[in-house]
Design a protein around this motif. Structure first.
Motif, short mmCIF file in Angstrom:
data_model
loop_
_atom_site.label_atom_id
_atom_site.label_comp_id
_atom_site.label_asym_id
_atom_site.label_seq_id
_atom_site.Cartn_x
_atom_site.Cartn_y
_atom_site.Cartn_z
N LYS A 29 11.16 6.26 -8.35
CA LYS A 29 10.86 7.10 -7.19
C LYS A 29 10.74 6.18 -5.99
N TYR B 83 9.64 6.17 -1.83
CA TYR B 83 9.21 6.72 -0.56
C TYR B 83 9.84 5.89 0.56
N ALA C 139 10.25 12.72 -2.55
CA ALA C 139 10.71 11.32 -2.48
C ALA C 139 12.18 11.31 -2.87
#
Lengths: 114, 114
Positions: free
Chosen positions: A37, A39, A86
């Motif tokens: 993931k 961000y 995300a």
């Protein structure tokens, strides 16, 4: 080089529902698969992985499914939360061949709406 | 939780200049990696490093690139004479061992070549 493909650039789901992110690969030598993931302004964060001897791995709200015959894996997030918004990357490795390099897909941007 | 740290977060350099990107891997990790992500493209493997030697490198990692572990904690990527196309996010990663073990990534250095 399209060894790992994530064909959906984006996905939008409602909070509390299931998010399903898909990934296809072409190299049958891959034996280890990972989801990361990411961000904005941060590096990829490891989420969950699966080896090719399994077809499912579960960790809390995250489950990865592997279909070797179809060369397909998916990440299920349930229930989805706004904080899950995300970019999700699928990655693969050929560990038995001594490779140490991860081959990444282009990513799918998940948006979880409150 | 232990982290991979990278400095600087953003580096702006004139074309043709040398640049050194720095990484501090997780302390008990033994395998180190550099990846890059050009804007809008996939995360791509550059090089892996173990026991003070390069263990694998991609075709991107040409003679302009070098890696070094100058002391017990830092792991550096040097680009000798930067080109415009070297502009990218550069991610460092590390693992404790090989095989079925996820790589843990730093937050990256954004390299901008003018």
């Amino acid at each position: 080089d399209q060894q790992v493909k994530q064909n959906s650039p984006s996905l939008s789901v409602q909070e509390g529902r299931i998010s399903i992110l898909n990934c296809d690969y072409t190299n049958s030598m891959f034996d280890y698969f990972l989801w990361y993931k990411k961000y904005p302004a941060e590096g990829p964060t490891f989420l969950i992985s699966i080896s090719s001897i399994k077809d499912k791995n579960e960790d809390g709200r995250f489950t990865v499914f592997l279909n070797k015959s179809a060369k397909h894996l998916s990440l299920h997030i349930v229930p989805s939360q706004p904080g899950d918004s995300a970019v999700y990357f699928c990655a693969a490795d050929h560990t038995q061949g001594g490779s140490e390099k991860l081959v990444f897909g282009k990513g799918t941007k998940l948006t979880v709406n409150p | 939780e232990p982290e991979v740290t990278q400095t600087p977060s953003h580096q702006v350099t004139q074309m043709g200049q040398e640049v050194i990107l720095r990484c501090v891997p997780i302390s008990n990790h033994l395998y180190f990696y550099w990846y890059r992500q050009i804007l809008g493209q996939k995360v791509e493997f550059l090089v892996s490093f173990y026991n003070n030697e390069i263990s694998e490198k991609s075709e991107i990692f040409d003679d302009q690139f070098s890696v070094e572990r100058p002391d017990g904690s830092n792991f550096t990527l040097k680009i000798r004479s930067t080109k415009l196309e070297d502009s990218a996010m550069y991610f460092c990663a590390s693992t404790q061992g090989r095989g079925l073990e996820p790589q843990h990534f730093g937050d990256g250095t954004r390299l901008s070549i003018l």
